[in-house]
Design an enzyme around this catalytic site. Structure first.
Site, PDB file in Angstrom:
ATOM      1  N   GLU A 267       3.026   1.612   4.296  1.00  0.00           N
ATOM      2  CA  GLU A 267       1.749   1.876   4.947  1.00  0.00           C
ATOM      3  C   GLU A 267       0.951   0.621   5.234  1.00  0.00           C
ATOM      4  O   GLU A 267       0.147   0.582   6.161  1.00  0.00           O
ATOM      5  CB  GLU A 267       0.927   2.831   4.077  1.00  0.00           C
ATOM      6  CG  GLU A 267      -0.259   3.436   4.776  1.00  0.00           C
ATOM      7  CD  GLU A 267      -1.044   4.367   3.875  1.00  0.00           C
ATOM      8  OE1 GLU A 267      -1.826   5.161   4.415  1.00  0.00           O
ATOM      9  OE2 GLU A 267      -0.880   4.296   2.649  1.00  0.00           O
TER      10      GLU A 267
ATOM     11  N   LYS B 199       0.858  -1.178   0.000  1.00  0.00           N
ATOM     12  CA  LYS B 199       0.000   0.000   0.000  1.00  0.00           C
ATOM     13  C   LYS B 199       0.902   1.238   0.000  1.00  0.00           C
ATOM     14  O   LYS B 199       1.738   1.404   0.891  1.00  0.00           O
ATOM     15  CB  LYS B 199      -0.907  -0.015   1.229  1.00  0.00           C
ATOM     16  CG  LYS B 199      -2.005   1.011   1.227  1.00  0.00           C
ATOM     17  CD  LYS B 199      -2.941   0.786   2.429  1.00  0.00           C
ATOM     18  CE  LYS B 199      -4.152   1.712   2.371  1.00  0.00           C
ATOM     19  NZ  LYS B 199      -3.780   3.117   2.510  1.00  0.00           N
TER      20      LYS B 199
END
Length: 339
Positions: A188, A42
């Site tokens: 992330e 991500k």
């Protein structure tokens, strides 16, 4: 650039054509699934639909704003995207010293419609591409993820300004190991994508599941409270709202940490012309939180990180990450907001 799209002269445009403007497909939050899934990291940046054509690349944000002029180094990239006629989905990122995407660094570019050459040099951005929606006029949104990913990999976007990060299937690595790798790399989190999933523009689908290493939320800036002490004469905290399931703008908390002094000054300049006399909230904020609040038009979206929620559904220990000009307030819903 032309690739062989089908067999026996048949193209892969199943599921209908691709209508403009294209809104990106969205993921739902959840635990990393197991089975017939692919895993991607991500990326902490700005989502963009990317349309290279004729030597220039058009960039469109998640809320369908044209952001081409904000990132001229990508718009004018003649290397990896040169000669390509396609529609792709990806993320614009700015990298930190470790080479990991830094949302704080990207903030220097997000609010600038036409950056100076000095800003482009001092805060460079990269384009990470993870999906292919159309190629040489052939729509691919009706094809399964595996085929779209295969065609994307064939484009040879291996590094530099434009890059197609790798995708890993469950037979190569587990979702748990992907999360560990994300944490160790300062990323992330992880996005899992069902191998058979088609691309659904503008829809949030269970076929894509995002697992973040820390909780984050999009919120609407509704006002601010004056600071004291070292923040005397500055913003002390920001009042936050979101729309509930009935479409009412409700209070979800306030945030006073995560700001630099420069960020507070910039934010104050943005909020000043938006001042209004009364609260924009449809459900009033508790008196202890709204006392001395200065209200604004609820048109700015921000992102915060937080530990958990209070029993009444508000943010606990939130920290400011920054404004999100790429997102519209009418898309900010808070299903656990207090009633």
């Amino acid at each position: 650039m032309t690739l062989l799209l089908g067999v026996g002269g048949h193209d892969l445009g199943v599921g209908g054509g691709l209508h403009r403007p294209v809104a990106p497909m969205l993921a739902v939050a959840g635990q990393v699934p197991v089975g017939a899934w692919a895993y991607e990291f991500k990326w902490d940046g700005v989502r963009a639909i990317v349309e290279p054509s004729g030597g220039r690349t058009r960039l469109t944000s998640r809320n369908l704003r044209d952001i081409t002029n904000s990132y001229p180094e990508i718009a004018e990239a003649n290397g990896a995207l040169g000669g390509l006629r396609a529609v792709l989905d990806g993320e614009i990122v700015a990298l930190d010293e470790r080479g990991a995407p830094s949302f704080a660094r990207l903030q220097h570019r997000m609010h600038v419609a036409r950056p100076s050459s000095m800003l482009v040099v001092s805060t460079p951005v990269h384009l990470y591409l993870f999906d292919l929606l159309e190629l040489d006029g052939h729509p691919l949104i009706g094809e399964p993820y595996t085929r779209r990913r295969e065609l994307l990999d064939q484009l040879g976007l291996s590094g530099g300004l434009v890059y197609a990060p790798p995708s890993f299937t469950a037979d190569r690595i587990t979702g748990a190991d992907m999360l560990v790798a994300a944490r160790e790399s300062g990323l992330e989190g992880v996005v899992a994508k069902r191998l058979t999933s088609t691309y659904r523009p503008g829809q949030r689908s269970q076929d894509w599941i995002k697992t973040a290493l820390e909780r984050s939320a999009e919120v609407i800036v509704c006002g601010w409270k004056p600071g004291a002490g070292r923040r005397l004469g500055m913003i002390g905290s920001v009042m936050l709202g979101a729309y509930d399931e009935q479409g009412r703008l409700v209070y979800v908390g306030h945030v006073g940490t995560g700001f630099t002094e420069a960020a507070l000054r910039e934010l104050a300049a943005l909020l000043e012309p938006l001042a209004i006399d009364a609260s924009p909230l449809d459900v009033p904020a508790p008196r202890e939180h709204s006392r001395d609040a200065r209200w604004i038009e609820p048109v700015l979206v921000a992102e915060v990180v937080y530990r958990t929620l209070t029993p009444d559904g508000r943010l606990r220990h939130p920290s400011w990450r920054g404004l999100r000009p790429d997102k519209a307030p009418d898309g900010v819903y808070w299903h656990e907001a207090p009633r």
